[in-house]
Each structure stands twice: as structure tokens, then as C-alpha cells.
Design a protein around this motif. Sequence first.
Motif, short mmCIF file in Angstrom:
data_model
loop_
_atom_site.label_atom_id
_atom_site.label_comp_id
_atom_site.label_asym_id
_atom_site.label_seq_id
_atom_site.Cartn_x
_atom_site.Cartn_y
_atom_site.Cartn_z
N LEU A 204 0.85 -1.19 0.00
CA LEU A 204 0.00 0.00 0.00
C LEU A 204 0.88 1.24 0.00
O LEU A 204 2.09 1.17 0.18
N VAL A 205 0.27 2.40 -0.19
CA VAL A 205 1.01 3.66 -0.24
C VAL A 205 0.35 4.66 0.71
O VAL A 205 -0.87 4.63 0.89
N PHE A 221 -3.89 10.85 7.39
CA PHE A 221 -3.16 10.17 6.33
C PHE A 221 -4.13 9.50 5.38
O PHE A 221 -5.20 9.04 5.79
N GLN A 222 -3.73 9.42 4.09
CA GLN A 222 -4.48 8.61 3.12
C GLN A 222 -3.68 7.36 2.83
O GLN A 222 -2.49 7.44 2.51
N ILE A 223 -4.33 6.21 2.94
CA ILE A 223 -3.67 4.93 2.66
C ILE A 223 -4.44 4.26 1.52
O ILE A 223 -5.66 4.13 1.57
N SER A 224 -3.71 3.85 0.47
CA SER A 224 -4.38 3.25 -0.69
C SER A 224 -3.55 2.12 -1.28
O SER A 224 -2.36 1.99 -0.98
N VAL A 238 -10.42 -6.32 0.28
CA VAL A 238 -10.08 -7.07 1.50
C VAL A 238 -8.74 -6.61 2.05
O VAL A 238 -8.57 -6.44 3.27
N GLN A 239 -7.77 -6.38 1.15
CA GLN A 239 -6.45 -5.93 1.61
C GLN A 239 -6.54 -4.58 2.32
O GLN A 239 -5.97 -4.41 3.42
N ILE A 240 -7.24 -3.62 1.73
CA ILE A 240 -7.31 -2.29 2.34
C ILE A 240 -8.05 -2.36 3.68
O ILE A 240 -7.67 -1.69 4.65
#
Length: 351
Positions: A204-205, A221-224, A238-240
Motif C-alpha cells: 500500500l502507499v 493520512f491517506q492509505i491506498s 479485502v487488503q485495504i
Amino acid sequence: MSSLFENMAKKPAVWLSKPGKESLVVLSTRVRIARNISGCTFPETADQKTCQKIIGYFDSIISRSKIMSEGQYIKASDVDELDKNFLIERHLISPVFLNGDLNKSLYVDSNERVSIMINEEDHLRIQALSPGLNPEESFEFASRYESEISKYVEFAYDNDFGYLTSCPTNAGTGLRASVLIHLPGLVLTRDIDKVISHITHSGLVVRGFYGEGSDVLGNLFQISNQNTLGVTEKEILVQIENITGEIVEREATARQRLIDETKDIIEDKIWRAYGILKNARVLTSEEVMNLLSAVRLGHAMKIIDFLDVSLLNEILLLSQPAHLQKYYGSEMDNNERDFVRAKMVREKLES
């Protein structure tokens, strides 16, 4: 057009005003689907005639689709700089969408849950927002509109590579899922770098408040996801959700550590932030975001238990420069905004 945005500013964005799963840590979830129309040059290299043709396709879809008849359809040429910044702050467009060529348009559904950028990096960027941690719901909203549009146009698709996009990193599913997450505990315990390292090693980033190229403000924070090729939509969602769940647990551990080790200091920090917000006569948007971060932490830790998180979210959005001006229906310089912003925060907290 300005009156439309002034009316929007008067009501909280749905994705910030309703409770959602893990909403004490996760503000919202966004899912974005990238699609291009088969047989048409992608926007990155398309000439003006092609871009106008894509707009024409979408004009036709809007006029024929029952689902899309209830939303707002906005042409880029009708949006001035203040309106552009308002749409960025409301997370309805990307920061780069309205730069350069104005052969672009935007669709926003009546609840502001779904927005569609036409002729951004791809012909269509369909995004859906949900409160809290809810990637499945966001995906369902975005997919509904993607399916509706596919009744009228054929999307560029390859049997080996999946959906084709301007940037190869978006090919395959064309799906990006992200969460906007508040991590003050991990920042204060100085564990945030380890957590970011774990996130990136998980594929992820991590980005700032407004996504790619933006700064981290107010410990938001933004996580994608990074990968869209070679994985299914379900696997991405599912991962996120799983990684976000892990981060929520780590944040909870960090908050408990703060209480166990520095309770008096943390309580003082939280009450000082609340006192400044409630009494200050001048506030910048960055100050409000950082002070709200402390108050939001206090609310989650039941130190300040008389505030509603939806009120904090409303203040967060209204304190942004364009929102503030739209809310009061007046353009202001920096100094004016700082005075008016402080007044708005005081009034909201009093009410």
C-alpha cells in the motif's frame, strides 16, 4: 454555479457527517474506478476534438440515464479558481483535474457520495465516498455508476491486461481504494515511521490529506493500494480493510500507552487545544486542523465526551479556505479568512 457551491457548503458532506465503522479513527473510505472508452485516444495524448467527443458522449448519457438525471453536471469552463479549490477540499475532484485544458466536466450525484471526472488522466474517473471504514459499500456505489455508463459506451479492455488506462499502474481492475485515517497516537509515540514502513511493505502507499503530492495535516493520512493488475477487485478491498484494521489496532495501543505513561501531559495538550479553538480570534486552516486533531483524540479517549465527531468533521471542512468563503458567500484575503475562521469555530463549538 457559485450559488450551487454555496448551498453545498451550508450542509456537511455525507461522507463526513454520518457514523461509520471505526469512525473514531477512520474518517472515510474512497473507491475510484478508472475507465476509458474503446477506440478513443486517452486524455494524456488526445487532441481537443477527441476530448470534446468524450464530453459529447457523457452529455448524451446524462440526458438518457434515469440514474444520473438526479445529480449535478458541471462543465470545467463554468468553474472558477475558488470553485475549483472548493471541489478539491470537498474531495470531489483531484487537485490536478481542472488544470490546463478545459474540455472536462464533472458529475456529482445528489448525495455527494459519487463523483465522476470526465477527461482527467483517463476518460472516466468514477469515485465513491463512504463514512468510516467501508470499502465494500464504496465499491458498490462506484460500480453502480460504472455499470450504468457501460450500457451506453464500450470500455477499453484487453483479455490479458484487463481495463486499459493512461498510466500502466492503473491497468487491470482500474481500482484504487483508500482510507482517510487519523493517527495522532502513533505520531505522538513516534511509532508512525514503523507503521508507514509496514504499510508500504504490504503493497500500500501513504499520502497526505488531499492524496498524491499533498502534505500530512492534522495527523490525517491517506492509505491506498498500489497494485491494480494481477489482482481482483475483491482482493484489493479485502487488503485495504485488513491493513486498515491492523493500523486501527496499533493506533489504539499507542493511545493507551499515552494514557498509561503521560496521562497528565496528554490531557493538558487536549484541553489546551480545545481552549484555543473555543477562544481564539485568529486561526489559520493549518492551525485548526492540528488543534482539531488533539480534540478529536480527546473525544475518542473520552477525555472530552461532550462533542460529537460529526461536528468536528464539519469544522474541519468549513475551516478550509474555499469552504469558508463559500459558507459566508464572500471572497476574502488571508487575514480576513483567519478572523472569520476563528469566529466560525467559536460559533460551532458554542452551538
